[in-house]
Structures are given as structure tokens and as C-alpha cells.
Design a protein around this motif. Structure first.
Motif, PDB file in Angstrom:
ATOM      1  N   ALA A 128      -3.517  -8.303   1.820  1.00 48.88           N
ATOM      2  CA  ALA A 128      -3.411  -7.215   0.842  1.00 48.88           C
ATOM      3  C   ALA A 128      -2.239  -7.458  -0.107  1.00 48.88           C
ATOM      4  O   ALA A 128      -2.351  -7.261  -1.324  1.00 48.88           O
ATOM      5  N   LEU A 129      -1.105  -7.886   0.436  1.00 49.20           N
ATOM      6  CA  LEU A 129       0.072  -8.167  -0.384  1.00 49.20           C
ATOM      7  C   LEU A 129      -0.161  -9.371  -1.301  1.00 49.20           C
ATOM      8  O   LEU A 129       0.268  -9.380  -2.456  1.00 49.20           O
ATOM      9  N   MET A 130      -0.864 -10.392  -0.781  1.00 48.27           N
ATOM     10  CA  MET A 130      -1.164 -11.557  -1.610  1.00 48.27           C
ATOM     11  C   MET A 130      -2.145 -11.197  -2.721  1.00 48.27           C
ATOM     12  O   MET A 130      -2.082 -11.743  -3.829  1.00 48.27           O
ATOM     13  N   GLY A 131      -3.049 -10.268  -2.421  1.00 53.45           N
ATOM     14  CA  GLY A 131      -3.979  -9.814  -3.448  1.00 53.45           C
ATOM     15  C   GLY A 131      -3.271  -9.093  -4.580  1.00 53.45           C
ATOM     16  O   GLY A 131      -3.695  -9.154  -5.739  1.00 53.45           O
ATOM     17  N   GLN A 132      -2.170  -8.424  -4.262  1.00 54.24           N
ATOM     18  CA  GLN A 132      -1.434  -7.661  -5.271  1.00 54.24           C
ATOM     19  C   GLN A 132      -0.340  -8.481  -5.953  1.00 54.24           C
ATOM     20  O   GLN A 132      -0.145  -8.395  -7.162  1.00 54.24           O
ATOM     21  N   PHE A 133       0.381  -9.280  -5.156  1.00 57.13           N
ATOM     22  CA  PHE A 133       1.549  -9.978  -5.696  1.00 57.13           C
ATOM     23  C   PHE A 133       1.421 -11.505  -5.708  1.00 57.13           C
ATOM     24  O   PHE A 133       2.259 -12.184  -6.297  1.00 57.13           O
ATOM     25  N   GLY A 134       0.409 -12.044  -5.019  1.00 58.56           N
ATOM     26  CA  GLY A 134       0.283 -13.483  -4.910  1.00 58.56           C
ATOM     27  C   GLY A 134      -0.952 -14.006  -5.600  1.00 58.56           C
ATOM     28  O   GLY A 134      -1.323 -13.556  -6.679  1.00 58.56           O
ATOM     29  N   ASN A 135      -1.625 -14.962  -4.962  1.00 49.95           N
ATOM     30  CA  ASN A 135      -2.853 -15.521  -5.522  1.00 49.95           C
ATOM     31  C   ASN A 135      -3.855 -15.754  -4.402  1.00 49.95           C
ATOM     32  O   ASN A 135      -3.529 -15.637  -3.219  1.00 49.95           O
ATOM     33  N   SER A 136      -5.076 -16.077  -4.797  1.00 52.25           N
ATOM     34  CA  SER A 136      -6.159 -16.201  -3.814  1.00 52.25           C
ATOM     35  C   SER A 136      -5.917 -17.366  -2.857  1.00 52.25           C
ATOM     36  O   SER A 136      -6.314 -17.312  -1.688  1.00 52.25           O
ATOM     37  N   ARG A 137      -5.272 -18.438  -3.334  1.00 48.00           N
ATOM     38  CA  ARG A 137      -5.028 -19.593  -2.458  1.00 48.00           C
ATOM     39  C   ARG A 137      -4.027 -19.240  -1.355  1.00 48.00           C
ATOM     40  O   ARG A 137      -4.189 -19.648  -0.203  1.00 48.00           O
ATOM     41  N   ASP A 138      -2.990 -18.475  -1.708  1.00 48.42           N
ATOM     42  CA  ASP A 138      -2.024 -18.044  -0.696  1.00 48.42           C
ATOM     43  C   ASP A 138      -2.670 -17.087   0.295  1.00 48.42           C
ATOM     44  O   ASP A 138      -2.372 -17.109   1.489  1.00 48.42           O
ATOM     45  N   ALA A 139      -3.550 -16.222  -0.217  1.00 46.63           N
ATOM     46  CA  ALA A 139      -4.262 -15.298   0.679  1.00 46.63           C
ATOM     47  C   ALA A 139      -5.147 -16.070   1.648  1.00 46.63           C
ATOM     48  O   ALA A 139      -5.233 -15.754   2.840  1.00 46.63           O
ATOM     49  N   ALA A 140      -5.803 -17.122   1.143  1.00 45.51           N
ATOM     50  CA  ALA A 140      -6.701 -17.919   1.986  1.00 45.51           C
ATOM     51  C   ALA A 140      -5.950 -18.682   3.066  1.00 45.51           C
ATOM     52  O   ALA A 140      -6.552 -19.109   4.056  1.00 45.51           O
ATOM     53  N   ALA A 141      -4.634 -18.862   2.892  1.00 44.01           N
ATOM     54  CA  ALA A 141      -3.838 -19.586   3.889  1.00 44.01           C
ATOM     55  C   ALA A 141      -3.867 -18.894   5.240  1.00 44.01           C
ATOM     56  O   ALA A 141      -3.641 -19.527   6.274  1.00 44.01           O
ATOM     57  N   TYR A 142      -4.190 -17.588   5.252  1.00 45.92           N
ATOM     58  CA  TYR A 142      -4.226 -16.881   6.535  1.00 45.92           C
ATOM     59  C   TYR A 142      -5.380 -17.354   7.417  1.00 45.92           C
ATOM     60  O   TYR A 142      -5.349 -17.153   8.626  1.00 45.92           O
TER      61      TYR A 142
END
Length: 332
Positions: A130-144
């Protein structure tokens, strides 16, 4: 008349985990024999946390994708490795002073190596994404998708063994990992199975949370108080610092590292599983469950605040650079 139960629970940090756990603890405090009195399915729900968790980890495993891009492997691998390294170092240090048993008295009563390691080892994936969706990018979110390997008791058991505390037989370690591996296999062989199993993950959280709470006395919750608050703050500061550095090393701006400095709701289930696998941790399990649950709430509140602060700091210079570039283009 509709009652907004789910919306209310969603407004509470870790509500789907914390509220059922407290309900179970209240029932256990008022009537410790309620489960055995009713028996049958009701009794099974009071004592069936391990069975529910086994299914839960199969569903979590189905969300792990083997085919990740190099960036996701690098980012997720570094964040995962950094968090594991932090828990190992802390486990080794605390293990020498505390051993397997919890602190018996004083302001740190109930604190144990098990509680600290379990709180650090598992990241709140929903919060991170959720935080990556708001403040980061999709690639960082996918790292999870790679970091989700943290889920479950396996890494906590390994960490405790590395720390020189009571070890676990290889069968137990493999058994703790098998549900996750089975889920990952199913999810990667069949995309439809991944979608089918992943939808069940949030549904099971309140059920195993209630079963965990049904084994906890509210007196231990009261005693956790400031200690639980302190554990949550310590988890965010210690793991946040290490993950921030790791994120910067991989070319990030630190936002993803701070966003991962939380405790997952299902981490509260780990102490009970560890104690079941090794009786040496039985005395630590109940107070550790409460402390880890407190860390879930505290980090769910503090991590978004710190992540947003860092994102604003990063966005400032970036925005100024963009304005300067636009002015230069206008002059030309």
C-alpha cells in the motif's frame, strides 16, 4: 439493519488480527473451559490455530512468483536478506543474555528472544505494498513477492538455532516450510490456482487470530503495556535503519526500506507454533504472542508516518530538478 463490522475493523491498524485475538482472550479470561464445554466444531475453533495456519501458509505461498525480473530479485533479495541478518544478530545478542525463557520480573517481564525475533522477521506485506503504491513504484511493490518467504515460523526457527538456543530437528524445520513450498508450487504451475488460493488468505486471518487469543489471559495483555509499545518502536527503528541502508545500496531512495520496517499480523502466530515444535519455548509463547501483536499495531501506525516523511523529503529535490529542467527547455 446493516452493521459496518468489516469497515470498522479495517480502520483499526491490524484490526483483522488484533480484534479477534482480543475477543478470544476475553472469552478465555472469563471462561477458560469454554472450548471444551461446547466441544465439536466450536471446541476445534478454540484450539485449531495450527490447522488453520497450515492452510493459510499454503495460500500465502501461492502468491510467490518464481519468475521475477532481475530488479525484483535484487530489491526483494536485499531487503529480505537484511531483515534476516538483523534478526540473527539481535537473536545472538539476546540469546546470550536471556536464553529461551522470558524475563521473569521487572519492567521487562515477558520479554524474550522469541518475541523480538518473531517481531522483526516478518514484514507486513499489505502495508508495504500500500505504501509503495502511494509513495513508491510498481517494481518496488513487486519486490514483496520475494520477501513473502519471511511468512511463517521457518526463518524464526532457523534464527533461534543460529543464535545458539534450542535447535529444531530438520523434520520440524522442513515441516514449517512445506506448506509455503506447496503453495508456491501450485501458484507457479497454475495461475488460476494462484488467484484461487490468494483470495482465501485474508479470510483465514481472523479465525486463527481468535484461536490464538483463546489461549491467552488478559492479565498478560495488561502486563505487555508499555513493553509492547517499546518493542514496536524498537522494531521500526532497528530494522528501519538497516533496511533504509540496504535500499540505498541497491539504488533506491530509502522509501521501500522504511516501508518494510513493520511486523506482519500473522507474526503473532509464530511463538505458539515455535513452542509446539520445541517445548523449551513454551514459557515464552503466551507473552511473546501479546508482545508481537502489540508490535503489529505500533509499526502499522508509525511506519506509514516515517515512510511518508521520507517520501516528501525525496520528492522535494526531485520536484525542484524537474522545474529547473522545464525552465531550461523553455529558454531554448
Amino acid at each position: 439493519m446493516a452493521v459496518p463490522i468489516k469497515k470498522t475493523l479495517d480502520r483499526i491498524p491490524g484490526g483483522m488480527m488484533i480484534v479477534p485475538l482480543l475477543v478470544g482472550a476475553i472469552i478465555h479470561t472469563v471462561s477458560p473451559t469454554a472450548g471444551t464445554f461446547f466441544g465439536s466444531f466450536t471446541g476445534a475453533l478454540f484450539s485449531g490455530s495450527l490447522s488453520i495456519l497450515a492452510v493459510f501458509y499454503v495460500c500465502v505461498g501461492a502468491t510467490i512468483e518464481v519468475r521475477n525480473t532481475p530488479y525484483i530479485l535484487k530489491k526483494g533479495g536485499v531487503l529480505l536478506g537484511s531483515k534476516i541478518a538483523a534478526s540473527v544478530i539481535i537473536g545472538v545478542v539476546l540469546g546470550r543474555f536471556l536464553g529461551e525463557a522470558p524475563v521473569g520480573s521487572g519492567m521487562f517481564a515477558g520479554l524474550s528472544t522469541l518475541a523480538v525475533v518473531a517481531a522483526i522477521n516478518d514484514t507486513n506485506g499489505g502495508l508495504y505494498m500500500a505504501l509503495m503504491g502511494q509513495f513508491g513504484n510498481s517494481r518496488d511493490a513487486a519486490a514483496y513477492s520475494l520477501m513473502s518467504i519471511e511468512s511463517g515460523p521457518f526463518l524464526t526457527m532457523v534464527t533461534l538455532g543460529v543464535a545458539g538456543l534450542s535447535a529444531f530437528p530438520w523434520q520440524t524445520l522442513l515441516g514449517a516450510l512445506l506448506p509455503l513450498l506447496v503453495g508456491a508450487l501450485l501458484g507457479n504451475l497454475d495461475r488460476d490456482m494462484r488467484e484461487f488460493l490468494s483470495r482465501a488468505t485474508p479470510v483465514m486471518i481472523p479465525f486463527f487470530s481468535f484461536a490464538l487469543g483463546a489461549g491467552i489471559s488478559l492479565s498478560s495483555v495488561w502486563n505487555a503495556g508499555l513493553l509492547g509499545l517499546g518493542l514496536g518502536v524498537a522494531v521500526m527503528i532497528v530494522s528501519g535503519t538497516i533496511l533504509f541502508i540496504a535500499d540505498k545500496v541497491t539504488g533506491g531512495n530509502g522509501v521501500a526500506g522504511l516501508a518494510a520496517a513493520s511486523t506482519a499480523g500473522n507474526a503473532a502466530a509464530v511463538p505458539a507454533i515455535v513452542a509446539t515444535a520445541n517445548p523449551a519455548y513454551k514459557a515464552s509463547a503466551a507473552p511473546a504472542t501479546v508482545l508481537v501483536a502489540a508490535s503489529v499495531v505500533v509499526t502499522a501506525i508509525l511506519v506509514p508516518i516515517v515512510t511518508a516523511w521520507r517520501a516528501r523529503r525525496v520528492a522535494g529535490p526531485a520536484a525542484e530538478a524537474e522545474i529547473t529542467e522545464e525552465k531550461a527547455e523553455a529558454r531554448s
